[in-house]
Design a protein around this motif. Structure first.
Motif, PDB file in Angstrom:
ATOM      1  N   ALA A 314     107.612 117.547  91.528  1.00  0.00           N
ATOM      2  CA  ALA A 314     108.103 117.185  92.711  1.00  0.00           C
ATOM      3  C   ALA A 314     108.520 118.172  93.977  1.00  0.00           C
ATOM      4  O   ALA A 314     109.142 119.268  93.334  1.00  0.00           O
ATOM      5  CB  ALA A 314     109.382 116.161  92.686  1.00  0.00           C
ATOM      6  N   SER A 315     108.155 117.817  95.054  1.00  0.00           N
ATOM      7  CA  SER A 315     108.562 118.879  96.195  1.00  0.00           C
ATOM      8  C   SER A 315     109.754 118.655  96.538  1.00  0.00           C
ATOM      9  O   SER A 315     110.474 117.741  96.183  1.00  0.00           O
ATOM     10  CB  SER A 315     107.320 118.689  97.291  1.00  0.00           C
ATOM     11  OG  SER A 315     107.862 117.248  97.900  1.00  0.00           O
ATOM     12  N   ALA A 316     110.397 119.697  97.364  1.00  0.00           N
ATOM     13  CA  ALA A 316     111.800 119.630  97.672  1.00  0.00           C
ATOM     14  C   ALA A 316     112.200 118.642  98.529  1.00  0.00           C
ATOM     15  O   ALA A 316     113.180 118.270  99.052  1.00  0.00           O
ATOM     16  CB  ALA A 316     112.062 121.152  98.383  1.00  0.00           C
ATOM     17  N   LYS A 317     111.018 117.973  99.379  1.00  0.00           N
ATOM     18  CA  LYS A 317     111.101 116.998 100.364  1.00  0.00           C
ATOM     19  C   LYS A 317     111.030 115.629  99.839  1.00  0.00           C
ATOM     20  O   LYS A 317     111.375 114.847 100.611  1.00  0.00           O
ATOM     21  CB  LYS A 317     109.952 117.295 101.374  1.00  0.00           C
ATOM     22  CG  LYS A 317     109.772 118.513 102.335  1.00  0.00           C
ATOM     23  CD  LYS A 317     108.631 118.221 103.099  1.00  0.00           C
ATOM     24  CE  LYS A 317     108.545 119.782 103.961  1.00  0.00           C
ATOM     25  NZ  LYS A 317     107.568 119.593 104.831  1.00  0.00           N
ATOM     26  N   GLU A 318     110.755 115.494  98.566  1.00  0.00           N
ATOM     27  CA  GLU A 318     110.681 114.279  97.879  1.00  0.00           C
ATOM     28  C   GLU A 318     111.980 113.696  97.671  1.00  0.00           C
ATOM     29  O   GLU A 318     112.969 114.590  97.447  1.00  0.00           O
ATOM     30  CB  GLU A 318     109.855 114.270  96.860  1.00  0.00           C
ATOM     31  CG  GLU A 318     108.390 114.309  97.016  1.00  0.00           C
ATOM     32  CD  GLU A 318     107.474 114.120  95.672  1.00  0.00           C
ATOM     33  OE1 GLU A 318     106.181 113.960  95.952  1.00  0.00           O
ATOM     34  OE2 GLU A 318     108.203 114.314  94.515  1.00  0.00           O
ATOM     35  N   ASP A 319     112.398 112.515  97.706  1.00  0.00           N
ATOM     36  CA  ASP A 319     113.764 111.830  97.083  1.00  0.00           C
ATOM     37  C   ASP A 319     113.334 111.530  95.580  1.00  0.00           C
ATOM     38  O   ASP A 319     112.415 111.284  95.004  1.00  0.00           O
ATOM     39  CB  ASP A 319     114.275 110.800  97.909  1.00  0.00           C
ATOM     40  CG  ASP A 319     113.234 109.773  98.086  1.00  0.00           C
ATOM     41  OD1 ASP A 319     112.207 109.478  97.192  1.00  0.00           O
ATOM     42  OD2 ASP A 319     113.507 108.880  99.187  1.00  0.00           O
ATOM     43  N   LEU A 394     122.534 125.281  88.732  1.00  0.00           N
ATOM     44  CA  LEU A 394     123.112 124.656  89.991  1.00  0.00           C
ATOM     45  C   LEU A 394     123.599 125.516  91.035  1.00  0.00           C
ATOM     46  O   LEU A 394     123.792 125.265  92.216  1.00  0.00           O
ATOM     47  CB  LEU A 394     124.223 123.874  89.632  1.00  0.00           C
ATOM     48  CG  LEU A 394     123.766 122.453  88.851  1.00  0.00           C
ATOM     49  CD1 LEU A 394     125.063 121.822  88.343  1.00  0.00           C
ATOM     50  CD2 LEU A 394     123.175 121.495  89.780  1.00  0.00           C
ATOM     51  N   THR A 395     123.752 126.935  90.644  1.00  0.00           N
ATOM     52  CA  THR A 395     124.314 128.100  91.721  1.00  0.00           C
ATOM     53  C   THR A 395     123.152 128.594  92.563  1.00  0.00           C
ATOM     54  O   THR A 395     123.413 128.939  93.663  1.00  0.00           O
ATOM     55  CB  THR A 395     124.675 129.247  90.942  1.00  0.00           C
ATOM     56  OG1 THR A 395     123.722 129.671  90.205  1.00  0.00           O
ATOM     57  CG2 THR A 395     125.963 128.794  89.995  1.00  0.00           C
ATOM     58  N   HIS A 396     122.118 128.032  92.147  1.00  0.00           N
ATOM     59  CA  HIS A 396     120.700 128.431  93.016  1.00  0.00           C
ATOM     60  C   HIS A 396     120.279 127.523  93.978  1.00  0.00           C
ATOM     61  O   HIS A 396     120.808 126.221  93.893  1.00  0.00           O
ATOM     62  CB  HIS A 396     119.614 129.025  92.234  1.00  0.00           C
ATOM     63  CG  HIS A 396     119.674 129.872  91.150  1.00  0.00           C
ATOM     64  ND1 HIS A 396     120.271 131.039  91.690  1.00  0.00           N
ATOM     65  CD2 HIS A 396     119.852 129.991  89.765  1.00  0.00           C
ATOM     66  CE1 HIS A 396     120.257 132.152  90.687  1.00  0.00           C
ATOM     67  NE2 HIS A 396     120.315 131.225  89.417  1.00  0.00           N
ATOM     68  N   GLU A 397     119.608 127.770  94.980  1.00  0.00           N
ATOM     69  CA  GLU A 397     119.248 126.763  96.346  1.00  0.00           C
ATOM     70  C   GLU A 397     118.259 125.782  95.676  1.00  0.00           C
ATOM     71  O   GLU A 397     117.163 126.390  95.417  1.00  0.00           O
ATOM     72  CB  GLU A 397     118.821 127.505  97.538  1.00  0.00           C
ATOM     73  CG  GLU A 397     118.759 126.627  98.641  1.00  0.00           C
ATOM     74  CD  GLU A 397     118.426 127.490  99.930  1.00  0.00           C
ATOM     75  OE1 GLU A 397     118.002 126.628 100.936  1.00  0.00           O
ATOM     76  OE2 GLU A 397     118.559 128.599  99.811  1.00  0.00           O
ATOM     77  N   THR A 398     118.573 124.662  95.748  1.00  0.00           N
ATOM     78  CA  THR A 398     117.615 123.540  95.540  1.00  0.00           C
ATOM     79  C   THR A 398     117.814 122.482  96.230  1.00  0.00           C
ATOM     80  O   THR A 398     118.806 122.095  97.062  1.00  0.00           O
ATOM     81  CB  THR A 398     117.897 123.156  93.824  1.00  0.00           C
ATOM     82  OG1 THR A 398     119.164 122.548  93.602  1.00  0.00           O
ATOM     83  CG2 THR A 398     117.667 124.231  92.831  1.00  0.00           C
ATOM     84  N   SER A 399     116.885 121.391  96.072  1.00  0.00           N
ATOM     85  CA  SER A 399     116.793 120.294  96.873  1.00  0.00           C
ATOM     86  C   SER A 399     117.724 119.371  96.237  1.00  0.00           C
ATOM     87  O   SER A 399     118.230 119.305  95.121  1.00  0.00           O
ATOM     88  CB  SER A 399     115.638 119.655  97.020  1.00  0.00           C
ATOM     89  OG  SER A 399     114.999 119.191  95.572  1.00  0.00           O
ATOM     90  N   ASN A 400     118.155 118.138  96.894  1.00  0.00           N
ATOM     91  CA  ASN A 400     119.027 117.038  96.412  1.00  0.00           C
ATOM     92  C   ASN A 400     118.443 116.507  95.215  1.00  0.00           C
ATOM     93  O   ASN A 400     119.163 116.010  94.147  1.00  0.00           O
ATOM     94  CB  ASN A 400     119.337 116.120  97.572  1.00  0.00           C
ATOM     95  CG  ASN A 400     120.399 116.441  98.504  1.00  0.00           C
ATOM     96  OD1 ASN A 400     120.971 117.663  98.316  1.00  0.00           O
ATOM     97  ND2 ASN A 400     120.381 115.587  99.474  1.00  0.00           N
ATOM     98  N   LEU A 401     116.993 116.408  95.179  1.00  0.00           N
ATOM     99  CA  LEU A 401     116.456 115.822  94.042  1.00  0.00           C
ATOM    100  C   LEU A 401     116.694 116.523  92.697  1.00  0.00           C
ATOM    101  O   LEU A 401     117.075 116.060  91.798  1.00  0.00           O
ATOM    102  CB  LEU A 401     114.971 115.611  94.435  1.00  0.00           C
ATOM    103  CG  LEU A 401     114.005 115.383  93.101  1.00  0.00           C
ATOM    104  CD1 LEU A 401     114.355 114.130  92.493  1.00  0.00           C
ATOM    105  CD2 LEU A 401     112.330 115.513  93.558  1.00  0.00           C
TER     106      LEU A 401
END
Length: 736
Positions: A314-319, A394-401
């Motif tokens: 899944a891309s970072a833009k997907e929910d 979780l310490t690394h930058e990721t999307s909400n998904l």
């Protein structure tokens, strides 16, 4: 005999915490007798006999409203709410075993029944019942039914049977057990007391009966599915693809069908709950046994490797909702991460760990690598290190998904490390990021029930099912919710009842629309036949109102049928109205053309009346074919009227032609005669009088000139009159 309340053990023999509340049950043990062994019958026949015996036991238990606690290749342990019903089930099993005419071979089945305080609040067996369960195999004898003194005391006066005391193993006798051999006759009444079962407290006939059998076993609890029948590394869910839709398809079955389905599956699947192949089209479509493992493994799909594929792709833009709707698994990026993922699915843990660490050396901020390492640690049973990997991810930058997914996994890991508070915190954090994540909501519902917040749990469950209907089946079969099935079943039955009412109303509306359209179009109409085929599907669904998703599908198909009927009726009525409009235009034109003729007016007036009658009949739902036939009749009448008008117009035009011809020719002839006979002699006389000798014509010499003038004038009159009449007729025709 009173069970020792000091401690209790689970159905698998493992100690559990003491619980103060328990449910009295009749514990039912049945197994294939020793005479049914492979050595006596040969391997193939013996295997078939054992399987047939277990199938008979499981089917009878399910039909009689029992709950399967444990099943193996040659035995079944179940429980009943009523000892009398358990004895009736036992008699039914033995009767069918003796009357096994299909195989021409008596099935040697042994049965033992005990009654007492059995199920604790968490669904485990009490110490007394666990002792009976572990020794039942040595108590019973082939083709016999043994009941404990507790059962004997409860069913005093049972008609058609007699009881004889029997000897039992000394260790059981020392525990206070005593048993009776049940003598029954072919005419002994073993009909289920259905009416009594409905009113008896603790009735379990409407419950899912196999939750305990799905999860009990000898292994530590599987991270992926929660069962103890296999190790985490061997979980069959690792071989599944994401888009199985097991729970959704299971929701189309009634609870009785679901129980029979799982009963058959548990008797065939073996100890490790293997996935069964789904039949291809046209091959065994009626056998839905493959849905049992698919739906069970979907309960925890959010924690399984197949869902990891969806999240990684899944891309970072997907929910979350868009990601979970994905019905494919792919590896767009490739590389070591996806090779490591495949190694995880095949349990090559060392190879997977090596690849993931190599990936981290190249990119230490890749959350996927830490996530993959967490699964390696999970499969190795090191949940503490798995939690560290997920916390690092979780310490690394990721999307909400991606954060929601890792928090959900972390919550599951903390459950296995018995850190319930941390597990609850991570789950709530995941819900803050994705408030409508269904997997997280379902886990939160389970926790609500565990915290005794049943009202809150029920409320959330209703909302979840309203949005994600597959969670109806999840709530029905979830082993985590099994201890709370009495409360949950009441709510699920309400949901089914409400959806059933909606389905009935929708189906009645669809039936009404079908009836109206049937009268309007008839069954032979090709487009209506397609609607009727959909209606046949609806009737099949309506025949199973006890299945929740059938009710929802009934509502959907009913609306579709109503819309199709109205569209088809509107289109056909439009076709008739267009035809009527065209006929009316022709009739108006005919009336205008024949407005000067009373005969034509008499011909056109009935046509207008017929058109008006057809329009009224159409509004009254007169059959379409009859309306079109009447339109055809009016059209034929109008054709005749128009032909008559044409003939009248032709005769009238011919009459006008000759009238104009005669009028023009007579006018010119009159002018010619006047000039030749009066004007010409007068001119000649006047000139002769004024200038004698200028025109010396005699009367005899003037006549030839006059005659020639008359002839030329007459010819000119005929030609001019004809051409003038013809031109006027042509102009009149072109004007029309």
């Amino acid at each position: 005999m009173t069970p020792n309340p000091a401690s209790e053990v689970s159905g698998s023999g493992r100690p559990t915490e003491k619980h103060t509340k328990s449910q009295r049950i009749a514990l039912f043990f049945a197994g294939v007798g020793a005479a049914q062994s492979f050595s006596n019958l040969g391997y193939l026949e013996g295997m078939n006999a054992v399987k047939e015996g277990c199938d008979l036991i499981l089917a009878t238990v399910s039909q009689r409203g029992g709950r399967v606690i444990k099943s193996s290749e040659d035995s079944v342990t179940a429980c009943f709410a009523d000892p009398a019903e358990s004895l009736k089930a036992a008699i039914d099993v033995q009767r069918n075993a003796v009357e096994n005419k299909a195989k021409h071979m008596v099935l040697n089945i042994r049965i033992a029944i005990h009654f007492g305080d059995g199920l604790t609040e968490e669904g485990d067996l009490s110490r007394d019942m666990a002792a009976f369960s572990s020794n039942a195999n040595t108590i019973a004898k082939a083709r016999h039914i043994y009941v404990s003194k507790e059962v004997f005391d409860d069913i005093q006066g049972f008609p058609g049977v007699d009881f004889r005391p029997v000897r039992i193993p000394e260790d059981l006798a020392r525990r206070g057990f005593s048993f009776y051999d049940v003598g029954w006759q072919p005419e002994t009444d073993a009909v289920p007391a259905a009416a009594a079962a409905d009113t008896k407290p603790g009735n379990i006939s409407s419950r899912f009966l196999h939750a305990a059998a799905l999860v009990e076993g000898q292994y530590p609890r599987c991270f992926y599915c929660g069962s103890r029948r296999h190790a985490t590394t061997s979980c069959p869910s690792k071989s599944l693809f994401y888009s199985s839709k097991g729970l959704e398809r299971l929701g189309h079955l009634s609870i009785e069908e679901i129980n029979r389905l799982f009963s058959k599956y548990l008797s065939q699947a073996g100890e490790d709950l293997q996935v069964l192949p789904e039949p291809v089209d046209g091959d065994g479509q009626e056998d839905l046994i493959f849905l049992a493992p698919l739906s069970f493994y979907e309960l925890k799909i959010g924690f399984q490797l197949r869902f990891l594929n969806i999240i990684w792709n899944a891309s970072a833009k997907e929910d979350w909702h868009k990601a979970r709707r994905t019905r494919r698994e792919s590896s767009p990026e490739g590389g070591m991460l996806w090779i490591a993922r495949d190694c995880l699915r095949t349990s090559q843990l060392e190879r997977a760990e090596e690849l993931l660490k190599q990936q981290l050396r190249g990119s230490s901020k890749n959350y996927r690598a830490y996530c993959g390492l967490a699964f390696v640690k999970i499969e190795k049973g090191n949940y503490a290190l798995a939690a560290e990997c997920l916390n690092e991810a979780l310490t690394h930058e990721t999307s909400n998904l991606h954060r929601t997914y890792m928090l959900l996994l972390l919550s599951r890991v903390y459950e296995f490390t018995s850190e319930r508070n941390r597990a609850d915190d991570r789950l709530r954090e995941a819900l803050r990021l994705e408030p409508y994540c269904p997997e997280a909501l379902f886990e939160e519902i389970i926790r609500c029930f565990r915290r005794k917040q049943e009202a809150e749990g029920v409320n959330r469950l209703q909302k979840l099912i309203h949005i994600y209907r597959e969670f109806y089946a999840a709530a029905l079969i979830s082993p985590d919710l099994a201890p709370y099935q009495d409360t949950i079943n009441r709510e699920l039955q309400k949901i089914v009842s409400q959806s059933g009412d909606e389905a009935r109303k929708a189906a009645e509306e669809a039936e009404k629309e079908i009836g109206l359209l049937k009268r309007f179009l008839g069954e032979d109409d090709e487009e209506f036949a397609h609607v009727l085929s959909t209606y046949e599907q609806l009737r099949e669904l309506v025949s199973k109102p006890e299945a929740f998703l059938n009710n929802q599908e009934t509502v959907r198909i009913s609306k579709e049928i109503c819309a199709s009927c109205r569209t088809l009726e509107r289109e056909r009525k439009g076709r008739v109205l267009n035809r009527l409009g065209a006929l009316e235009s022709r009739a108006l034109n005919a009336a205008q053309r024949g407005s000067r003729t009373e005969k034509i007016a008499r011909l056109v007036t009935p046509i207008f009346e017929s058109l008006h009658e057809i329009e009224e009949s159409l509004e009254a739902h007169e059959p379409f074919s009859r309306c079109m036939t009447r339109c055809k009749t009016v059209s034929d009448e109008l054709d005749k009227t128009e032909l008559t008008i044409k003939k009248i117009e032709a005769r009238h035009a011919l009459f006008l032609f000759w009238v104009r011809f005669i009028k023009d020719s007579l006018s010119i002839l009159l002018i010619t005669a006047t000039v030749a006979l009066a004007l010409l002699p007068g001119i000649v006389w006047s000139v002769g009088a004024l200038e004698p000798g200028l025109l010396s014509l005699e009367r005899s010499g003037l006549w030839p000139i006059q005659k020639a003038f008359l002839v030329v004038g007459s010819v000119f009159a005929v030609i001019f009159a004809f051409l003038h009449a013809f031109v006027r007729k042509a102009r009149a025709n072109s004007g029309r």
